[in-house]
Write a protein that holds these residues in place. Structure first.
Motif, PDB file in Angstrom:
ATOM      1  N   GLU A  54      -9.231  64.885 -12.331  1.00  0.00           N
ATOM      2  CA  GLU A  54      -9.178  66.337 -12.146  1.00  0.00           C
ATOM      3  C   GLU A  54      -8.642  66.698 -10.768  1.00  0.00           C
ATOM      4  O   GLU A  54      -7.906  67.687 -10.602  1.00  0.00           O
ATOM      5  N   GLN A  55      -9.000  65.905  -9.783  1.00  0.00           N
ATOM      6  CA  GLN A  55      -8.572  66.195  -8.408  1.00  0.00           C
ATOM      7  C   GLN A  55      -7.096  65.895  -8.189  1.00  0.00           C
ATOM      8  O   GLN A  55      -6.440  66.550  -7.361  1.00  0.00           O
ATOM      9  N   ASN A  56      -6.556  64.926  -8.924  1.00  0.00           N
ATOM     10  CA  ASN A  56      -5.220  64.428  -8.623  1.00  0.00           C
ATOM     11  C   ASN A  56      -4.155  64.805  -9.647  1.00  0.00           C
ATOM     12  O   ASN A  56      -3.012  64.377  -9.521  1.00  0.00           O
ATOM     13  N   THR A  57      -4.511  65.587 -10.646  1.00  0.00           N
ATOM     14  CA  THR A  57      -3.557  65.938 -11.700  1.00  0.00           C
ATOM     15  C   THR A  57      -3.454  67.453 -11.822  1.00  0.00           C
ATOM     16  O   THR A  57      -4.474  68.146 -11.929  1.00  0.00           O
ATOM     17  N   ALA A  58      -2.234  67.952 -11.799  1.00  0.00           N
ATOM     18  CA  ALA A  58      -2.046  69.408 -11.847  1.00  0.00           C
ATOM     19  C   ALA A  58      -2.332  69.959 -13.240  1.00  0.00           C
ATOM     20  O   ALA A  58      -2.878  71.055 -13.386  1.00  0.00           O
ATOM     21  N   ALA A  59      -1.962  69.221 -14.270  1.00  0.00           N
ATOM     22  CA  ALA A  59      -2.186  69.681 -15.642  1.00  0.00           C
ATOM     23  C   ALA A  59      -3.680  69.647 -15.966  1.00  0.00           C
ATOM     24  O   ALA A  59      -4.436  68.881 -15.367  1.00  0.00           O
ATOM     25  N   PRO A  60      -4.145  70.466 -16.913  1.00  0.00           N
ATOM     26  CA  PRO A  60      -5.554  70.403 -17.319  1.00  0.00           C
ATOM     27  C   PRO A  60      -5.903  69.012 -17.841  1.00  0.00           C
ATOM     28  O   PRO A  60      -5.188  68.450 -18.672  1.00  0.00           O
ATOM     29  N   VAL A  77      -4.902  59.489 -18.187  1.00  0.00           N
ATOM     30  CA  VAL A  77      -4.726  59.605 -16.741  1.00  0.00           C
ATOM     31  C   VAL A  77      -5.458  58.425 -16.110  1.00  0.00           C
ATOM     32  O   VAL A  77      -6.686  58.340 -16.158  1.00  0.00           O
ATOM     33  N   SER A  78      -4.707  57.487 -15.562  1.00  0.00           N
ATOM     34  CA  SER A  78      -5.309  56.318 -14.931  1.00  0.00           C
ATOM     35  C   SER A  78      -4.513  55.949 -13.691  1.00  0.00           C
ATOM     36  O   SER A  78      -3.415  56.460 -13.473  1.00  0.00           O
ATOM     37  N   ASP A  79      -5.084  55.060 -12.896  1.00  0.00           N
ATOM     38  CA  ASP A  79      -4.446  54.732 -11.623  1.00  0.00           C
ATOM     39  C   ASP A  79      -3.891  53.313 -11.602  1.00  0.00           C
ATOM     40  O   ASP A  79      -3.640  52.761 -10.532  1.00  0.00           O
ATOM     41  N   ALA A 137       2.854  65.166 -12.350  1.00  0.00           N
ATOM     42  CA  ALA A 137       2.714  66.501 -11.767  1.00  0.00           C
ATOM     43  C   ALA A 137       1.378  66.606 -11.044  1.00  0.00           C
ATOM     44  O   ALA A 137       0.322  66.599 -11.645  1.00  0.00           O
ATOM     45  N   ALA A 138       1.398  66.656  -9.763  1.00  0.00           N
ATOM     46  CA  ALA A 138       0.159  66.717  -8.968  1.00  0.00           C
ATOM     47  C   ALA A 138       0.432  67.532  -7.707  1.00  0.00           C
ATOM     48  O   ALA A 138       1.557  67.647  -7.262  1.00  0.00           O
ATOM     49  N   SER A 148     -15.422  53.984 -23.648  1.00  0.00           N
ATOM     50  CA  SER A 148     -14.711  54.686 -24.715  1.00  0.00           C
ATOM     51  C   SER A 148     -15.205  56.102 -24.956  1.00  0.00           C
ATOM     52  O   SER A 148     -14.566  56.858 -25.684  1.00  0.00           O
ATOM     53  N   LYS A 149     -16.318  56.486 -24.375  1.00  0.00           N
ATOM     54  CA  LYS A 149     -16.826  57.851 -24.521  1.00  0.00           C
ATOM     55  C   LYS A 149     -16.447  58.733 -23.336  1.00  0.00           C
ATOM     56  O   LYS A 149     -16.944  59.851 -23.222  1.00  0.00           O
ATOM     57  N   SER A 150     -15.579  58.248 -22.464  1.00  0.00           N
ATOM     58  CA  SER A 150     -15.237  59.073 -21.300  1.00  0.00           C
ATOM     59  C   SER A 150     -13.887  58.644 -20.734  1.00  0.00           C
ATOM     60  O   SER A 150     -13.814  57.883 -19.769  1.00  0.00           O
ATOM     61  N   ILE A 151     -12.793  59.150 -21.326  1.00  0.00           N
ATOM     62  CA  ILE A 151     -11.440  58.792 -20.912  1.00  0.00           C
ATOM     63  C   ILE A 151     -10.688  60.052 -20.494  1.00  0.00           C
ATOM     64  O   ILE A 151     -10.505  60.973 -21.303  1.00  0.00           O
ATOM     65  N   PRO A 152     -10.254  60.149 -19.232  1.00  0.00           N
ATOM     66  CA  PRO A 152      -9.471  61.314 -18.808  1.00  0.00           C
ATOM     67  C   PRO A 152      -8.088  61.313 -19.470  1.00  0.00           C
ATOM     68  O   PRO A 152      -7.378  60.303 -19.402  1.00  0.00           O
TER      69      PRO A 152
END
Length: 782
Positions: free
Chosen positions: A641-647, A704-706, A781-782, A753-757
């Motif tokens: 959420e902090q590093n991605t401009a899109a919802p 969204v992963s790093d 986009a960030a 598997s119950k919490s993937i951005p």
């Protein structure tokens, strides 16, 4: 089963006439309108078989109808009239089969012959059993080291098959035992062992008859273990409070029409289940529980200041627990602002749940994978234990901890030795009983096995049941890893995707199902299983095997061992002549199985002792431990959420109602109003408005992963649903490609598997290159 895709609100209760109609439909679909009902009459019965579905326990006085809608689907799928003979594989290449969906693959029917993959023709070809075992023996003996092999176990395997499997593999020389527990309740075992000294729940089924309150975290019993609804219905009718805590509104937790109740069936009535239904954000359960504890601690301190008795069970705390003062300091320090922010609930809702707890002398807390598949799952479950400890809810009827396991013997597999981290005591006993030195180093779990395959450190993979390629995370990378193996062996009843992800060699070994007669040299055999509440009981099939070529799982394991270990002192082939001999060896190895063959033949079987239920704490402190945990604020979702401009949305993978694990029985999710389709995403109305999208619109999904790896799953239909803003849900295995291999729970190493951005974008799947470009543009986009 192939009705037109539609989304339609479902207004009825769980169960009821809809469940009966579904039962008939699935029996007809599998071509067993007569055989099916006759088979079901022996499901979960004294002289019958244990349901091949979930691990919910059987009541002591079973009725003639001890099965549920989804149990019917499991039995029907196994007892089906459909067959997959060698001619099927002659007709269809592996490449062609890979293009078919999981529903189609599973519903081709029962495998009938051992098959070997021919890479030159891209077809499976029939092979004799002796040749199949010879190939397995040669493949394993050719390895440089036993740790170059890994041996997966599905929770379907019986105690007898699982014990032989671990015995064979440890004599072979490795502890590489990835198993389905690594992907589901590993966090429960880890958390409970540290907190109360045993990795199992502490309640029995009859405790549900005495509980004053039942708190249900992250479960959907209406789909995953429908017989639990019968117990919840009885509890609600006698006035027990049921608090459901789940991001999704699930019909089974709202109201239930018991199919065996003439009044409810004839009048169209139902029973309300939940007294209070809370919908936290995905992963917000830890904050919810800490909020409840904060309210309880504050009320207790208020009572003490006023000179009143404590409202917590101080006598239990003083005698049986460790770390209470540190726990109090941690609870006092937690702010309501953070609790509300991270839970997604308001303070009044959380305090309402806490007041139900305080008003209830006997409390059960039960949970499923909605709690276990997060980065902070272990800490969350330990807060559940804290909630029980503060009220002394152990060692009394109607109270305790109740993790509800999935497959029907996943807990039993662990009990008899299927683990990559065996205790020194267990290994010592193996050495004492069998006269070989077992390996002492820990082995690979599921994710470590996949990573080892990627490095070619694991070259042979054997799966005792399951659908490894579909069940595991990061699907493209897992499949690529499997294809690097020298040999892949699958022991299965039905065709699934894992058979099509071949190594250089691949074998399919077809086995008997739970419903089928297992005839060995000394007569028809029974196997044994352990349910979620530590009851061990027998299971004997009643149907003629689907093919005369089928072998039982114990027989397949024993014949593998005989082929791989020609100098073993164990009489592998003699053991499978009479499974009492296997049970004698389990008894010799595990003290809790004393008089195994006698006790398992008693009506209902026998109960394995539970130290925590007896207030015996096998922990480092000698007491039950209060474990502190700060509410996490740096989870992958926070960073995304902090590093991605899109919802960014928090995705939870879930089952459809016509599904059990990766087995797809049909294309309907009746209680959620989805019919004839599976590629859907449940999303709130508020989020649809934020995105400027509409229900029914098709979207692509990207993780969204790093780690620099692009993960995308294309073409999902948006379905408006009652789910918290910022949260979405979709079915697995379709969403498994979005789960990074390195997204693991702390301590448990369970895939999160119950919490993937993820981010969503309008579907552009007509042009894959365009879709990939769109994905990268959104993620960058960030």
């Amino acid at each position: 089963m192939g009705k037109k895709a539609k989304v339609k609100d479902y207004g009825g209760p769980a169960g009821g006439w809809g469940a009966l109609a579904s039962t008939a439909k699935h029996l007809m679909f599998q071509g067993i309108p007569i055989k099916g009902p006759m088979t079901l009459m022996r499901n979960n019965q004294k002289h019958g078989f244990d349901c091949p579905g979930c691990a919910w326990p059987d009541p002591r006085h079973a009725s003639s109808f001890e099965f549920c809608e989804n149990g019917v689907k499991a039995v029907a799928a196994e007892a089906t009239s459909k067959r997959v003979p060698p001619e099927f594989f002659t007709k269809h290449s592996v490449s062609w089969l890979l293009q078919q969906d999981d529903f189609w693959l599973e519903n081709q029917g029962r495998l009938t012959h051992p098959m070997a993959y021919n890479p030159e023709t891209d077809h499976y070809e029939a092979i004799g059993w002796d040749e199949a075992f010879a190939r397995i023996g040669a493949g394993l003996q050719a390895l440089d080291h036993p740790d170059q092999a890994a041996f997966y176990t599905s929770g379907r395997a019986s105690n007898e098959a699982a014990f032989l499997y671990q015995l064979f593999v440890r004599e072979f020389g490795t502890n590489n035992f990835p198993d389905c527990s690594n992907m589901c309740h590993e966090a429960s075992g880890y958390a409970l062992i540290e907190s109360i000294g045993i990795g199992k729940g502490t309640v029995k089924l009859e405790d549900f008859h005495h509980a004053d309150a039942i708190f249900i975290f992250g479960q959907n019993p209406g789909t995953n273990h429908p017989r639990m609804l019968g117990e919840l219905r009885l509890a609600a009718k006698r006035g027990a409070k049921i608090v459901s805590i789940n991001p999704l509104k699930e019909r089974g937790l709202e109201k239930f029409a018991f199919p065996q109740s003439p009044v409810e069936m004839l009048t169209g009535g139902s029973t309300s289940i939940s007294s209070l239904y809370l919908q936290p954000k995905i992963g917000g359960d830890l904050a919810v529980i800490k909020g409840m504890l904060k309210h309880i601690v504050a009320k207790n301190e208020e009572a003490l200041v006023q000179g009143k008795p404590p409202i917590v069970d101080q006598a239990f705390i003083d005698r049986h627990t460790h770390g209470f003062e540190r726990f109090l300091a941690d609870i006092r320090a937690e702010s309501w602002e953070l609790i509300v922010q991270e839970s997604g609930l308001n303070r009044d809702e959380i305090e309402a749940a806490a007041e139900i707890y305080l008003a209830s002398p006997k409390v059960i807390c039960t949970w499923g994978m909605g709690l276990t598949q997060h980065k902070h799952s272990v800490l969350t479950i330990q807060q559940v234990v804290n909630l029980l400890l503060i009220g002394g809810h152990f060692g009394r009827p109607g109270a305790g901890a109740c993790p509800v396991r999935g497959h029907s013997n996943v807990q039993g597999n662990r009990t008899v030795g299927i683990t990559e981290k065996p205790s020194a005591e267990f290994l010592d006993r193996l050495q004492q009983v069998f006269g070989f030195e077992p390996p002492r180093e820990n082995g690979y779990d599921v994710v470590a096995t996949i990573e080892a395959m990627q490095r070619s450190d694991v070259r042979v993979f054997v799966a005792l049941g399951g659908n490894f390629a579909a069940a595991t995370p990061d699907t493209p990378r897992t499949e690529a890893a499997l294809r690097l193996c020298d040999m892949v062996v699958n022991i299965s009843t039905k065709l699934n995707r894992s058979h099509l992800v071949t190594g250089k060699q691949a074998l399919i070994l077809p086995c008997l199902g739970r419903t089928e007669i297992d005839q060995q040299a000394m007569g028809a055999q029974m196997v044994t299983v352990e349910d979620s509440m530590s009851m061990v009981h027998g299971s004997g099939g009643i149907n003629k095997p689907a093919s005369p070529q089928l072998l039982s799982e114990p027989a397949i394991v024993a014949r593998m061992a005989h082929a791989v270990l020609p100098h073993s002192k164990i009489d592998w082939l003699g053991l499978i002549q009479d499974y009492d001999r296997i049970r004698d060896l389990i008894e010799a190895t595990l003290d809790d199985f004393h008089d195994y063959n006698q006790r398992v033949r008693q009506p209902g079987g026998f109960y394995l002792p539970n130290s925590a239920a007896d207030l015996e704490w096998r922990t480092a402190t000698g007491k039950a431990n209060f474990v502190t945990a700060a509410i996490p604020t740096d989870l992958p979702m926070h960073r995304a959420e902090q590093n991605t401009a899109a919802p960014v949305f928090n995705l939870m993978t879930t089952r459809s109602h016509d599904q059990y694990n990766t087995t797809i029985y049909g294309l309907d999710d009746r209680y959620r109003g989805v019919f004839g389709q599976r590629r859907v995403l449940f999303i709130s109305r508020d989020d649809l408005e934020i995105l400027g999208m509409q229900a029914g619109q098709w979207v692509d999904v990207a993780t969204v992963s790093d780690d620099g790896i692009e993960r995308r799953a294309n073409r999902f239909k948006l379905v408006e649903y009652d789910i918290p803003a910022g949260c979405i849900a979709g079915y697995y295995p379709e969403t498994n490609p979005l789960v990074p291999l390195n997204a693991l729970g702390d301590h448990s190493r369970t895939p999160t598997s119950k919490s993937i951005p993820v981010v969503l974008m309008p579907s552009e799947t007509a042009n894959d290159a365009s879709a990939g470009k769109k994905t990268r543009k959104v993620l960058e986009a960030a």
